[in-house]
Design a protein around this motif. Structure first.
Motif, mmCIF file in Angstrom:
data_model
loop_
_atom_site.group_PDB
_atom_site.id
_atom_site.type_symbol
_atom_site.label_atom_id
_atom_site.label_comp_id
_atom_site.label_asym_id
_atom_site.label_seq_id
_atom_site.Cartn_x
_atom_site.Cartn_y
_atom_site.Cartn_z
ATOM 1 N N ALA A 11 25.591 26.483 44.615
ATOM 2 C CA ALA A 11 25.789 27.567 43.655
ATOM 3 C C ALA A 11 26.024 28.872 44.403
ATOM 4 O O ALA A 11 25.285 29.212 45.331
ATOM 5 N N THR A 12 27.080 29.583 44.027
ATOM 6 C CA THR A 12 27.372 30.898 44.595
ATOM 7 C C THR A 12 27.961 31.779 43.501
ATOM 8 O O THR A 12 28.297 31.299 42.414
ATOM 9 N N ASN A 13 28.135 33.045 43.815
ATOM 10 C CA ASN A 13 28.848 33.943 42.892
ATOM 11 C C ASN A 13 30.217 34.319 43.468
ATOM 12 O O ASN A 13 30.789 35.335 43.092
ATOM 13 N N PRO A 51 44.692 39.725 31.481
ATOM 14 C CA PRO A 51 44.139 41.087 31.467
ATOM 15 C C PRO A 51 43.461 41.469 30.160
ATOM 16 O O PRO A 51 42.509 42.245 30.149
ATOM 17 N N SER A 52 43.899 40.875 29.042
ATOM 18 C CA SER A 52 43.336 41.242 27.735
ATOM 19 C C SER A 52 42.130 40.412 27.333
ATOM 20 O O SER A 52 41.289 40.871 26.560
ATOM 21 N N TYR A 53 42.039 39.176 27.840
ATOM 22 C CA TYR A 53 40.968 38.260 27.429
ATOM 23 C C TYR A 53 40.434 37.525 28.656
ATOM 24 O O TYR A 53 41.159 36.752 29.283
ATOM 25 N N GLN A 54 39.143 37.749 28.965
ATOM 26 C CA GLN A 54 38.583 37.059 30.124
ATOM 27 C C GLN A 54 38.359 35.574 29.840
ATOM 28 O O GLN A 54 38.344 34.754 30.758
ATOM 29 N N ASN A 55 38.200 35.204 28.571
ATOM 30 C CA ASN A 55 38.072 33.797 28.179
ATOM 31 C C ASN A 55 39.267 33.419 27.311
ATOM 32 O O ASN A 55 39.133 33.166 26.117
ATOM 33 N N ASP A 56 40.455 33.404 27.932
ATOM 34 C CA ASP A 56 41.654 33.089 27.159
ATOM 35 C C ASP A 56 41.809 31.591 26.973
ATOM 36 O O ASP A 56 42.412 31.140 26.010
ATOM 37 N N PHE A 57 41.282 30.801 27.883
ATOM 38 C CA PHE A 57 41.103 29.359 27.689
ATOM 39 C C PHE A 57 39.988 28.942 28.637
ATOM 40 O O PHE A 57 40.185 28.854 29.847
ATOM 41 N N LEU A 58 38.816 28.710 28.081
ATOM 42 C CA LEU A 58 37.618 28.431 28.880
ATOM 43 C C LEU A 58 36.950 27.164 28.377
ATOM 44 O O LEU A 58 36.662 27.035 27.187
ATOM 45 N N MET A 126 48.351 35.032 34.062
ATOM 46 C CA MET A 126 47.199 34.134 33.959
ATOM 47 C C MET A 126 46.574 33.890 35.321
ATOM 48 O O MET A 126 47.270 33.574 36.284
ATOM 49 N N ILE A 127 45.252 34.035 35.391
ATOM 50 C CA ILE A 127 44.488 33.619 36.568
ATOM 51 C C ILE A 127 43.623 32.438 36.150
ATOM 52 O O ILE A 127 42.824 32.544 35.217
ATOM 53 N N ILE A 128 43.818 31.304 36.843
ATOM 54 C CA ILE A 128 43.102 30.074 36.522
ATOM 55 C C ILE A 128 42.138 29.767 37.662
ATOM 56 O O ILE A 128 42.547 29.697 38.826
ATOM 57 N N VAL A 129 40.864 29.580 37.322
ATOM 58 C CA VAL A 129 39.813 29.421 38.323
ATOM 59 C C VAL A 129 39.000 28.167 38.043
ATOM 60 O O VAL A 129 38.624 27.897 36.892
ATOM 61 N N LEU A 130 38.721 27.413 39.101
ATOM 62 C CA LEU A 130 37.753 26.319 39.069
ATOM 63 C C LEU A 130 36.537 26.730 39.882
ATOM 64 O O LEU A 130 36.666 27.346 40.939
ATOM 65 N N GLN A 134 35.159 33.448 34.760
ATOM 66 C CA GLN A 134 35.624 34.825 34.920
ATOM 67 C C GLN A 134 35.083 35.705 33.786
ATOM 68 O O GLN A 134 35.319 35.429 32.612
ATOM 69 N N ASP A 135 34.392 36.764 34.167
ATOM 70 C CA ASP A 135 34.001 37.782 33.193
ATOM 71 C C ASP A 135 34.907 38.995 33.269
ATOM 72 O O ASP A 135 34.705 39.984 32.561
ATOM 73 N N SER A 136 35.884 38.933 34.162
ATOM 74 C CA SER A 136 36.990 39.886 34.201
ATOM 75 C C SER A 136 38.185 39.119 34.733
ATOM 76 O O SER A 136 38.061 37.955 35.138
ATOM 77 N N HIS A 137 39.348 39.737 34.733
ATOM 78 C CA HIS A 137 40.576 39.059 35.150
ATOM 79 C C HIS A 137 40.530 38.792 36.650
ATOM 80 O O HIS A 137 40.858 39.643 37.462
ATOM 81 N N GLY A 138 40.058 37.590 37.021
ATOM 82 C CA GLY A 138 40.008 37.207 38.421
ATOM 83 C C GLY A 138 38.685 37.439 39.118
ATOM 84 O O GLY A 138 38.589 37.241 40.330
#
Length: 203
Positions: A11-13, A51-58, A126-130, A134-138
């Motif tokens: 676990a990390t941040n 940029p508008s939605y931090q949870n645009d597909f979560l 879109m920024i996609i993260v595994l 994301q609580d902000s864009h990226g």
């Protein structure tokens, strides 16, 4: 990444993998992936932010509440009663269609009831993260929402994958590879301690 898996050993941040797409407008979406974890706290499977939605597909799991949420445009749709199992490879797929507003979750090829989400397209860079949520864009990652375990076979489509193909994906039969993200040829960037190993499902 064909035949490979990502290992998130702690676990990390900060540790995460960013998947690259040039798409900036999605009306319909299907995301499928395989994972193994023993986490009993909340964690993110798949985080797409604009940029508008931090949870645009979560895709987000909260084992303590026995629920998985699929968030679109910051609106949380909650699914309960899925057969989430610790320390076992499972598949998860999420679908949403802007035209109908319908959202659905599939775990190990088994569907949830369809629920109503939002009607607007996912638009913008879109920024996609595994590995992180994301609580902000990226960024703005929280160690208490990080993923620990293994992930592989991440695919994303710009249409609703039919149930037959979702079942084939779950059983590792032939299925149409993702046309937004294709695990076999995906571009990605690793930050922090995330390891690439041979996929245990391919041994």
């Amino acid at each position: 990444m064909f035949g490979k898996m990502l290992v998130f050993p702690q676990a990390t941040n900060s540790a995460h993998v960013r998947l690259t797409t040039s798409r900036q407008n999605l009306g319909a979406v299907t995301v499928c992936m395989r994972y193994l974890t023993d986490l009993t706290r909340a964690f993110s499977f798949f985080s797409l932010a604009t940029p508008s939605y931090q949870n645009d597909f979560l895709l987000f799991k909260n084992p303590a509440r026995d629920e998985i949420s699929l968030s679109v445009r910051n609106a949380d749709i909650i699914f309960k009663g899925q057969d989430f199992q610790s320390n076992r490879w499972q598949s998860i797929c999420g679908t949403r269609d802007a035209a109908s507003g319908l959202v659905q979750l599939w775990v190990d090829g088994k569907p949830s009831a369809m629920k109503l989400g939002t009607y607007s397209n996912i638009t913008g860079p879109m920024i996609i993260v595994l590995g992180q949520e994301q609580d902000s864009h990226g960024g703005a990652f929280d160690i208490n929402q990080s993923f620990v375990g293994m992930i592989t076979d991440v695919h994303m489509w710009d249409y609703i994958l039919c149930p037959h193909h979702i079942d084939n994906y779950n059983q590792k039969f032939n299925f149409p590879t993702g046309n937004v993200l294709n695990w076999n040829s995906v571009e990605f960037q690793i930050t922090g301690r995330v390891l690439i190993q041979k996929d245990q499902n391919q041994c």
